[in-house]
Design an enzyme around this catalytic site. Structure first.
Site, PDB file in Angstrom:
ATOM      1  N   TYR A   1     -55.017 -45.626  15.627  1.00 33.72           N
ATOM      2  CA  TYR A   1     -54.681 -44.910  16.900  1.00 33.72           C
ATOM      3  C   TYR A   1     -53.488 -45.598  16.047  1.00 33.72           C
ATOM      4  O   TYR A   1     -53.320 -46.621  16.426  1.00 33.72           O
ATOM      5  CB  TYR A   1     -54.985 -45.195  18.311  1.00 33.72           C
ATOM      6  CG  TYR A   1     -55.847 -44.303  18.521  1.00 33.72           C
ATOM      7  CD1 TYR A   1     -57.671 -44.352  17.952  1.00 33.72           C
ATOM      8  CD2 TYR A   1     -56.054 -43.400  19.327  1.00 33.72           C
ATOM      9  CE1 TYR A   1     -58.598 -44.280  18.191  1.00 33.72           C
ATOM     10  CE2 TYR A   1     -57.014 -42.393  19.666  1.00 33.72           C
ATOM     11  CZ  TYR A   1     -58.356 -42.638  18.819  1.00 33.72           C
ATOM     12  OH  TYR A   1     -59.708 -41.654  19.249  1.00 33.72           O
TER      13      TYR A   1
ATOM     14  N   PRO B   1     -56.937 -35.004  23.782  1.00 31.70           N
ATOM     15  CA  PRO B   1     -57.737 -35.547  23.085  1.00 31.70           C
ATOM     16  C   PRO B   1     -57.681 -37.197  22.498  1.00 31.70           C
ATOM     17  O   PRO B   1     -58.538 -37.411  21.952  1.00 31.70           O
ATOM     18  CB  PRO B   1     -57.606 -34.584  21.819  1.00 31.70           C
ATOM     19  CG  PRO B   1     -56.650 -34.191  22.023  1.00 31.70           C
ATOM     20  CD  PRO B   1     -56.236 -34.032  23.373  1.00 31.70           C
TER      21      PRO B   1
ATOM     22  N   TYR C   1     -65.455 -45.266  24.478  1.00 34.41           N
ATOM     23  CA  TYR C   1     -65.126 -45.035  23.584  1.00 34.41           C
ATOM     24  C   TYR C   1     -66.321 -45.053  23.156  1.00 34.41           C
ATOM     25  O   TYR C   1     -66.386 -42.673  23.110  1.00 34.41           O
ATOM     26  CB  TYR C   1     -64.609 -45.460  22.367  1.00 34.41           C
ATOM     27  CG  TYR C   1     -63.806 -44.870  21.436  1.00 34.41           C
ATOM     28  CD1 TYR C   1     -64.487 -44.423  20.133  1.00 34.41           C
ATOM     29  CD2 TYR C   1     -62.647 -44.405  21.580  1.00 34.41           C
ATOM     30  CE1 TYR C   1     -63.801 -43.538  19.515  1.00 34.41           C
ATOM     31  CE2 TYR C   1     -61.608 -43.466  20.805  1.00 34.41           C
ATOM     32  CZ  TYR C   1     -62.758 -43.693  19.445  1.00 34.41           C
ATOM     33  OH  TYR C   1     -62.106 -42.437  18.639  1.00 34.41           O
TER      34      TYR C   1
HETATM   35  P1  FAS Z   1     -64.697 -24.118  24.176  1.00 31.75           P
HETATM   36  O1  FAS Z   1     -63.849 -23.368  24.084  1.00 31.75           O
HETATM   37  O2  FAS Z   1     -65.493 -24.606  22.562  1.00 31.75           O
HETATM   38  O3  FAS Z   1     -65.438 -22.915  23.463  1.00 31.75           O
HETATM   39  C1  FAS Z   1     -65.592 -21.379  24.709  1.00 31.75           C
HETATM   40  C2  FAS Z   1     -66.246 -20.493  23.447  1.00 31.75           C
HETATM   41  O4  FAS Z   1     -66.422 -19.656  24.761  1.00 31.75           O
HETATM   42  C3  FAS Z   1     -65.506 -19.883  22.732  1.00 31.75           C
HETATM   43  O5  FAS Z   1     -65.989 -19.508  21.590  1.00 31.75           O
HETATM   44  C4  FAS Z   1     -64.357 -18.674  23.163  1.00 31.75           C
HETATM   45  O6  FAS Z   1     -64.158 -18.388  21.939  1.00 31.75           O
HETATM   46  C5  FAS Z   1     -65.636 -18.295  23.944  1.00 31.75           C
HETATM   47  N1  FAS Z   1     -65.213 -17.411  25.068  1.00 31.75           N
HETATM   48  C6  FAS Z   1     -63.794 -17.420  26.308  1.00 31.75           C
HETATM   49  N2  FAS Z   1     -63.677 -16.423  26.491  1.00 31.75           N
HETATM   50  C7  FAS Z   1     -64.212 -16.101  26.909  1.00 31.75           C
HETATM   51  C8  FAS Z   1     -64.602 -14.691  27.321  1.00 31.75           C
HETATM   52  N3  FAS Z   1     -64.357 -13.227  27.934  1.00 31.75           N
HETATM   53  N4  FAS Z   1     -66.489 -13.769  26.749  1.00 31.75           N
HETATM   54  C9  FAS Z   1     -67.226 -14.386  25.839  1.00 31.75           C
HETATM   55  N5  FAS Z   1     -66.582 -14.948  25.405  1.00 31.75           N
HETATM   56  C10 FAS Z   1     -65.205 -16.459  25.237  1.00 31.75           C
HETATM   57  N6  FAS Z   1     -61.699 -32.592  21.734  1.00 31.75           N
HETATM   58  C11 FAS Z   1     -61.960 -33.600  21.264  1.00 31.75           C
HETATM   59  O7  FAS Z   1     -62.917 -34.239  21.687  1.00 31.75           O
HETATM   60  N7  FAS Z   1     -61.031 -33.991  20.309  1.00 31.75           N
HETATM   61  C12 FAS Z   1     -60.186 -33.056  19.539  1.00 31.75           C
HETATM   62  O8  FAS Z   1     -59.587 -33.410  17.997  1.00 31.75           O
HETATM   63  C13 FAS Z   1     -59.829 -32.248  20.513  1.00 31.75           C
HETATM   64  N8  FAS Z   1     -58.837 -31.217  19.696  1.00 31.75           N
HETATM   65  C14 FAS Z   1     -58.942 -30.498  19.701  1.00 31.75           C
HETATM   66  C15 FAS Z   1     -58.448 -28.634  19.911  1.00 31.75           C
HETATM   67  C16 FAS Z   1     -57.511 -27.812  19.611  1.00 31.75           C
HETATM   68  C17 FAS Z   1     -56.928 -26.308  19.054  1.00 31.75           C
HETATM   69  C18 FAS Z   1     -58.210 -27.253  21.427  1.00 31.75           C
HETATM   70  C19 FAS Z   1     -58.209 -26.060  21.084  1.00 31.75           C
HETATM   71  C20 FAS Z   1     -59.648 -28.451  21.748  1.00 31.75           C
HETATM   72  C21 FAS Z   1     -59.988 -29.358  21.582  1.00 31.75           C
HETATM   73  N9  FAS Z   1     -60.186 -30.687  22.293  1.00 31.75           N
HETATM   74  C22 FAS Z   1     -60.556 -31.770  21.213  1.00 31.75           C
HETATM   75  C23 FAS Z   1     -61.233 -30.752  23.113  1.00 31.75           C
HETATM   76  C24 FAS Z   1     -62.628 -29.327  22.556  1.00 31.75           C
HETATM   77  O9  FAS Z   1     -63.570 -30.122  21.300  1.00 31.75           O
HETATM   78  C25 FAS Z   1     -63.192 -29.122  23.578  1.00 31.75           C
HETATM   79  O10 FAS Z   1     -63.386 -30.489  24.609  1.00 31.75           O
HETATM   80  C26 FAS Z   1     -64.509 -28.633  23.424  1.00 31.75           C
HETATM   81  O11 FAS Z   1     -64.217 -27.655  22.527  1.00 31.75           O
HETATM   82  C27 FAS Z   1     -65.117 -28.137  24.489  1.00 31.75           C
HETATM   83  O12 FAS Z   1     -66.533 -26.675  24.684  1.00 31.75           O
HETATM   84  P2  FAS Z   1     -67.030 -25.691  25.475  1.00 31.75           P
HETATM   85  O13 FAS Z   1     -66.943 -25.704  26.725  1.00 31.75           O
HETATM   86  O14 FAS Z   1     -68.354 -25.330  25.034  1.00 31.75           O
HETATM   87  O15 FAS Z   1     -65.526 -24.704  24.890  1.00 31.75           O
HETATM   88  C1  PHB Z   2     -61.067 -35.671  15.540  1.00 28.96           C
HETATM   89  O1  PHB Z   2     -61.488 -36.244  14.335  1.00 28.96           O
HETATM   90  O2  PHB Z   2     -60.331 -35.050  15.710  1.00 28.96           O
HETATM   91  C2  PHB Z   2     -60.380 -36.960  16.965  1.00 28.96           C
HETATM   92  C3  PHB Z   2     -60.830 -38.032  16.946  1.00 28.96           C
HETATM   93  C4  PHB Z   2     -60.336 -39.245  17.282  1.00 28.96           C
HETATM   94  C5  PHB Z   2     -59.781 -38.220  18.995  1.00 28.96           C
HETATM   95  C6  PHB Z   2     -59.289 -36.929  18.526  1.00 28.96           C
HETATM   96  C7  PHB Z   2     -59.737 -36.273  18.002  1.00 28.96           C
HETATM   97  O3  PHB Z   2     -59.081 -39.310  19.892  1.00 28.96           O
END
Ligand code: FAS
Ligand code: PHB
Length: 410
Positions: A221, A312, A404
């Site tokens: 970081y 994140p 962490y």
């Molecule tokens: P999710 O969003 O993973 O899953 C929800 C599911 O429901 C999806 O597959 C979606 O398609 C489906 N869905 C939505 N609406 C629906 C409907 N009406 N009908 C049926 N299905 C539907 N977290 C980290 O810890 N580190 C990261 O680096 C990080 N990077 C991220 C980057 C991006 C671009 C995003 C958007 C999120 C990121 N996150 C990160 C957060 C992410 O990892 C979430 O916390 C995690 O996916 C949460 O999991 P779920 O709650 O299962 O939701």
């Molecule tokens: C990643 O590996 O995607 C990552 C790691 C640490 C973070 C967020 C994302 O805090």
């Protein structure tokens, strides 16, 4: 009760041209929350159907989170779905904070009695869970979009969804809203029944996946006057990196060369070289803290991003989703196994302590490491003082480390 597929015997033609499917727990969303829940329920002999609006290929290729806490890995191992994670995942015992032109390692395992973090892409976790569910005969309907939930306050809620272009209904005894921040579940609860806590940050992350070996063995970081940067990875051949950008920025303004130059400047310390390579995927993600209380409404239970969002910076999002699923599965297990609804009644309270701890930690990491558009030299001095303290005081670095790796295990 096994999943009841529509037949002539149970078909009510006057209600719906396509007879409803029936199950014990209707799960909306095949992300970490929905898939972990479905698997844990099956282990307890509880039937579920997962509705996922995207295709299997899409959800298995969607690049998102990358860091698993010790507790998440321990759970996935206990579920019997961590064989590939243990083979391909990367165990890390520390992270590095960079500022003032120098790197400072936080020895996570040393400070937390041996806990580690595991770098393993979220899409790999999703792949492993989908395979395990389908191999076990689990029901996941892909390209099935939930469009509404009725009867959450009754003992027979119904999820309306479309599948193969047809309107359909899924009758459940419970509904788990695991459909992420933009899903349909949370919105089906009357606003008067919910309290929303929401904070948007004045910046976003441009994330990229690059076909180049990581330039650092551990997650880095970087606090820099030009803005935050993060160096992570997905395998010995794949790097995952992020750079802070304005919230309304566009990928058009970020040709690959500019991305590498900016990352190189922000991650620079003596003796470090950032290797660049082909960028396979890039995207811009907004930064937000969000919690809705309570996380339940009648027989509708929200889990994961459907109920809360974290920036994140603390690598908490996926881990929170997995932890909610664990709590909900135990509560539903007590209902079906012993007719005891005490855990269901306190599901939200049992989750929110952990959720708010992760919300604070994620906000704290974000505030410490990012440049704010309205910050001033005083603010920057405060951030640098905090970074120097966190990396020089054993008490302060232990506090960062235990948050962490995850405070809640099992
Ligand atoms: P999710 O969003 O993973 O899953 C929800 C599911 O429901 C999806 O597959 C979606 O398609 C489906 N869905 C939505 N609406 C629906 C409907 N009406 N009908 C049926 N299905 C539907 N977290 C980290 O810890 N580190 C990261 O680096 C990080 N990077 C991220 C980057 C991006 C671009 C995003 C958007 C999120 C990121 N996150 C990160 C957060 C992410 O990892 C979430 O916390 C995690 O996916 C949460 O999991 P779920 O709650 O299962 O939701
Ligand atoms: C990643 O590996 O995607 C990552 C790691 C640490 C973070 C967020 C994302 O805090």
């Amino acid at each position: 009760m096994r999943c009841v597929r529509p037949t002539a015997a149970n078909h009510a033609p006057w209600r719906n041209p396509t007879p409803p499917m029936r199950t014990q727990v209707a799960i909306i969303g095949a992300g970490p929350a929905g898939l972990v829940l479905a698997h844990l329920l099956a282990q307890r002999g509880i039937d579920s159907v997962v509705l996922e609006n995207r295709s299997r290929d899409y959800v298995e290729r969607r690049v998102r989170a990358g860091v698993l806490e010790q507790g998440s890995v321990d759970l996935l191992r206990s579920m019997g779905v961590a064989e590939r994670l243990d083979r391909e995942g990367m165990v890390h015992h520390g992270i590095e904070l960079r500022f003032d032109g120098a790197g400072h390692r936080i020895p996570l395992s040393e400070l937390t009695g041996g806990a580690s973090i595991f770098v393993y892409g979220q899409q790999e976790v999703v792949k492993d869970l989908i395979k395990a569910r389908l191999d076990d005969g689990g029901v996941i309907l892909f390209e099935a979009e939930a469009v509404g939930i009725e009867g959450a306050l009754t003992d027979g809620p119904v999820v309306r969804y479309t599948h193969e272009g047809e309107p359909r209904e899924l009758e459940g005894q419970f509904v788990a809203g695991c459909d992420g921040f933009h899903g349909v579940s949370r919105g089906s609860i009357p606003a008067s029944a919910l309290t929303v806590y929401d904070k948007e940050y004045p910046f976003a992350w441009l994330g990229l996946l690059a076909a180049v070996p990581p330039s650092s063995e551990e997650v880095v970081y970087a606090y820099h006057e030009r803005g935050f940067a993060l160096h992570s990875m997905r395998s010995p051949e794949l790097s995952r990196l992020y750079v802070q950008v304005p919230p309304d920025d566009s990928l058009d303004a970020w040709p690959d060369g500019r991305i590498w130059d900016e990352l190189g400047a922000r991650l620079s310390v003596p003796g470090f070289t950032l290797d660049s390579g082909p960028i396979l995927e890039k995207g811009i993600t907004g930064m937000r803290s969000y919690v809705v209380e309570p996380m339940q409404h009648g027989r509708l239970f929200l889990a994961g991003d459907a109920a809360h969002i974290v920036p994140p910076t603390g690598a908490k999002g996926m881990n929170l989703a997995i932890a909610d699923a664990r709590v909900l599965a135990a509560a539903l297990g007590a209902h079906y196994g012993a007719g005891d609804d005490a855990l269901l009644d306190r599901y939200s309270n049992d989750c929110l302590g952990r959720v708010w701890r992760a919300e604070h930690f994620s906000w704290w990491m974000t505030a410490m490491l990012h440049r704010f558009p309205d910050d001033d030299p005083f603010q920057q001095r405060l951030q640098l003082s905090q970074l120097r303290y966190v990396t020089s005081s054993e008490a302060a670095s232990t506090s960062l480390a235990e948050n962490y790796v995850g405070l809640y295990r099992g």
